[in-house]
Scaffold this motif. Sequence first.
Motif, short mmCIF file in Angstrom:
data_model
loop_
_atom_site.label_atom_id
_atom_site.label_comp_id
_atom_site.label_asym_id
_atom_site.label_seq_id
_atom_site.Cartn_x
_atom_site.Cartn_y
_atom_site.Cartn_z
N VAL A 215 -5.85 5.62 1.16
CA VAL A 215 -6.22 4.38 0.47
C VAL A 215 -7.25 3.68 1.36
O VAL A 215 -6.98 3.40 2.53
CB VAL A 215 -5.00 3.47 0.24
N LEU B 218 -1.74 -1.34 -3.99
CA LEU B 218 -2.78 -0.29 -3.99
C LEU B 218 -2.07 1.06 -3.93
O LEU B 218 -1.30 1.31 -3.00
CB LEU B 218 -3.69 -0.45 -2.77
N THR C 218 0.53 5.36 -0.05
CA THR C 218 -0.42 6.49 0.02
C THR C 218 0.17 7.78 -0.56
O THR C 218 -0.52 8.80 -0.60
CB THR C 218 -0.86 6.76 1.47
N VAL D 211 0.86 -1.18 0.00
CA VAL D 211 0.00 0.00 0.00
C VAL D 211 0.90 1.23 0.00
O VAL D 211 1.78 1.37 0.85
CB VAL D 211 -0.92 0.03 1.24
#
Length: 201
Positions: free
Chosen positions: A114, A128, A88, A86
């Motif tokens: 996120v 992501l 951000t 992840v």
Amino acid sequence: MSEIYINIKESLLKGFNALRRSHFTNYRKQMGYCSPSATLIKPLIIKGAKNVYMYENTGVKDALIMAPKAKFVMKKHSGAAEGLTVITGNHERRIGRFYRTITEQEKLLLDEDVIVEEDCWIGTRVTLLMGVTLRRGTTVAAGAVVSKSTAPYSVVGGVPAKHIKFYWTIDQILEHESKLYPESERYTKKQLELFYKMYSK
């Protein structure tokens, strides 16, 4: 002391510190919120743990979560297989500057949250990126890099991830949600029809 010895020593220290962070750090105490029912399986590296929120019956394993200036939120009953990444934020490019010389304080490009909504399943080795929302019921195929938000109850995959299909028909989604959510929290037929129109092109 020889230069080779110093380089070996620095490499060993870096390796030891990385091992300590990934295997021995208790991130639960540092996180913005971590439900007692959330599962965190090491190795795990989280930068900006205060910005990470893991709600009931969620789970990640062997994950890298970079959230120093924006939030990562995983809502109830969602989870990820091994290797979730992840991010951000992002580096900034500027004419006349090397990107590595632009500090966090100078960045004009703001980091973005996120969000993983309820009942999402994220496959192995998924990334992501900043600003993405996985809407309720999304399934992400293994190896995908998600750079855009998804439709509810959709299947996405690829690099960059693209909408593949909806998991169920509108009527099936309405039936599913009627069994799990109070009426005020359910998607309406009109909302779902709009998503189908937007994502079925």
